[in-house]
Design an enzyme around this catalytic site. Structure first.
Site, PDB file in Angstrom:
ATOM      1  N   ASP A  92     -16.249  10.372  -0.183  1.00  0.00           N
ATOM      2  CA  ASP A  92     -17.019  11.553   0.252  1.00  0.00           C
ATOM      3  C   ASP A  92     -16.529  12.853  -0.397  1.00  0.00           C
ATOM      4  O   ASP A  92     -17.274  13.831  -0.446  1.00  0.00           O
ATOM      5  CB  ASP A  92     -16.924  11.701   1.783  1.00  0.00           C
TER       6      ASP A  92
ATOM      7  N   HIS B 175     -42.432  11.650 -13.561  1.00  0.00           N
ATOM      8  CA  HIS B 175     -41.557  11.047 -12.551  1.00  0.00           C
ATOM      9  C   HIS B 175     -40.999  12.163 -11.668  1.00  0.00           C
ATOM     10  O   HIS B 175     -40.944  13.322 -12.090  1.00  0.00           O
ATOM     11  CB  HIS B 175     -40.387  10.321 -13.213  1.00  0.00           C
TER      12      HIS B 175
ATOM     13  N   GLU C 265     -35.020  16.073  -9.838  1.00  0.00           N
ATOM     14  CA  GLU C 265     -35.928  17.209  -9.617  1.00  0.00           C
ATOM     15  C   GLU C 265     -35.489  18.001  -8.384  1.00  0.00           C
ATOM     16  O   GLU C 265     -35.625  19.222  -8.342  1.00  0.00           O
ATOM     17  CB  GLU C 265     -37.362  16.703  -9.399  1.00  0.00           C
TER      18      GLU C 265
ATOM     19  N   ARG D 151     -10.988  -0.080  11.364  1.00  0.00           N
ATOM     20  CA  ARG D 151     -11.030   0.997  12.356  1.00  0.00           C
ATOM     21  C   ARG D 151     -10.231   0.458  13.552  1.00  0.00           C
ATOM     22  O   ARG D 151     -10.371  -0.702  13.911  1.00  0.00           O
ATOM     23  CB  ARG D 151     -12.462   1.291  12.774  1.00  0.00           C
TER      24      ARG D 151
HETATM   25  O1  F6P Z   1     -16.299   7.823   4.469  1.00  0.00           O
HETATM   26  C1  F6P Z   1     -16.770   6.875   3.557  1.00  0.00           C
HETATM   27  C2  F6P Z   1     -18.122   6.361   3.963  1.00  0.00           C
HETATM   28  O2  F6P Z   1     -18.538   5.419   2.985  1.00  0.00           O
HETATM   29  C3  F6P Z   1     -19.185   7.425   4.179  1.00  0.00           C
HETATM   30  O3  F6P Z   1     -19.759   7.890   2.987  1.00  0.00           O
HETATM   31  C4  F6P Z   1     -20.152   6.696   5.065  1.00  0.00           C
HETATM   32  O4  F6P Z   1     -20.915   7.581   5.867  1.00  0.00           O
HETATM   33  C5  F6P Z   1     -19.239   5.853   5.938  1.00  0.00           C
HETATM   34  O5  F6P Z   1     -18.027   5.695   5.207  1.00  0.00           O
HETATM   35  C6  F6P Z   1     -19.773   4.491   6.283  1.00  0.00           C
HETATM   36  O6  F6P Z   1     -18.892   3.895   7.171  1.00  0.00           O
HETATM   37  P1  F6P Z   1     -18.903   2.329   7.505  1.00  0.00           P
HETATM   38  O7  F6P Z   1     -18.393   1.604   6.284  1.00  0.00           O
HETATM   39  O8  F6P Z   1     -18.017   2.203   8.671  1.00  0.00           O
HETATM   40  O9  F6P Z   1     -20.331   1.962   7.746  1.00  0.00           O
END
Ligand code: F6P
Length: 323
Positions: free
Chosen positions: A127, A215, A187, A72
């Site tokens: 995602d 379950h 479920e 980042r």
């Molecule tokens: O966008 C991918 C993802 O793995 C999401 O599913 C999750 O919310 C986020 O990144 C987690 O981000 P980080 O690795 O910065 O904790």
């Protein structure tokens, strides 16, 4: 075009390495030199890039993560940061950039493209929330990791007549939860696109218990208002409502680290080649994705900041199958 660069950005996704390999080898095949940028946008600003030969991307396709690294990068949000990135690229004679990543990363692509530097994005995120592609690199593997966990949890759940909450990743999107929930015979599926209250979850678990199930499996998307923490809080305050005793597992980053599935390797390879073709076709601000099994491009401005909706008929299917 003589020189292009490729980077991976945002959360890593299984298949990113296969996509880098495809960009490098397709680029070289088209007579280009391809640079790999380390650590995403931070590597552009820090001038951390290196020319990649075909052999440099050998034997990586089966590996999760990204050998180029990802980061980042707050500096990239500033205009000065982006100007520095562009001047570093230009100093190498690099004429275009391929960005492998999800929504936030493609926002960075658009920012650079708006400043006049040609960028093509490749849809990659576990995602699967990105407009412009039916599926994104990494989501198939992430679903399969979740599924393996669900299958195992069902076995221990049935042995102890328990219910399990399994929380999966997906940011604000319930796709991974829904797919893993259907494929895992859950479920209940709790997703942001169709919120359920803790009381509704309790009622559905109770109904499953009363139907004689040994379950209960609740797959919860991390982005749901009633995520695993909220649901646990509720059930701890009132443990008697469901019939089952309850346990919770949060899968988290486990879903990101797997070796990519065949499907993700194929998708990554096709999109990588597609990105090079898009550059050669003169695309300068587009995302490469797959729609109806065809490799397509979509302008980045129609992708960035949007969330692809999920098919809620599949939510109904999950409910019918759970009866
Ligand atoms: O966008 C991918 C993802 O793995 C999401 O599913 C999750 O919310 C986020 O990144 C987690 O981000 P980080 O690795 O910065 O904790």
């Amino acid at each position: 075009m003589k020189r292009a660069a490729v980077l991976t950005s945002g959360g890593d996704a299984p298949g990113m390495n296969a996509a880098i390999r495809a960009v490098v080898r397709s680029g070289i095949d088209a007579g280009m030199e391809v640079f790999g940028v380390h650590d995403g946008y931070a590597g552009l600003i820090g001038n951390n890039m290196v020319s990649l030969a075909r052999r440099d991307v050998g034997n990586i396709m089966q590996l999760g993560g990204t050998f180029l690294g990802s980061a980042r990068c707050p500096e990239f949000i500033t205009l000065e940061g982006r100007q520095k990135a562009i001047s570093n690229l230009e100093a190498y004679g690099i004429e275009a950039l391929v960005v492998i990543g999800g929504n936030g990363s493609q926002a960075g692509s658009l920012d650079l493209a708006v400043m006049g530097f040609p960028v093509v994005g490749i849809a990659s995120t576990i995602d699967n929330d990105l407009e412009g592609s039916d599926v994104t690199i990494g989501v198939d593997t992430a679903i399969n990791v979740a599924l393996e966990a669900i299958d195992r949890l069902k076995i221990t759940a049935a042995s102890h007549k328990r219910a399990f909450l399994v929380e999966v990743m997906g940011r604000k999107c319930g796709y991974v939860a829904l797919m893993a929930g259907i494929a895992g015979g859950a479920e209940i599926v709790v997703i942001p696109e169709h919120e359920s209250t803790p009381e509704q979850v309790a009622q559905q678990l109770r109904a499953a218990y009363d139907r004689g199930k040994n379950h209960g499996l609740v797959v919860v998307a991390e982005g749901a208002v009633n995520n695993a923490h909220k649901l646990i809080e509720h059930f701890e305050a009132d443990p008697s409502t469901t019939g089952f005793s309850l346990r919770a597992t949060i899968l988290g980053h486990v879903q990101r680290g797997a070796s990519p599935s065949a499907s993700d390797r194929m998708l990554a390879t096709r999109l990588g080649e597609g990105a090079v073709k898009a550059l050669l076709d003169g695309k300068t601000a587009d995302l490469v994705g797959i729609r109806n099994n065809q490799i397509v491009t979509t302008p980045l401005q129609d992708v960035v900041g949007k969330q692809k909706p999920i098919d809620l008929r599949l939510f109904e299917l999950a409910q019918i199958m759970a009866q």
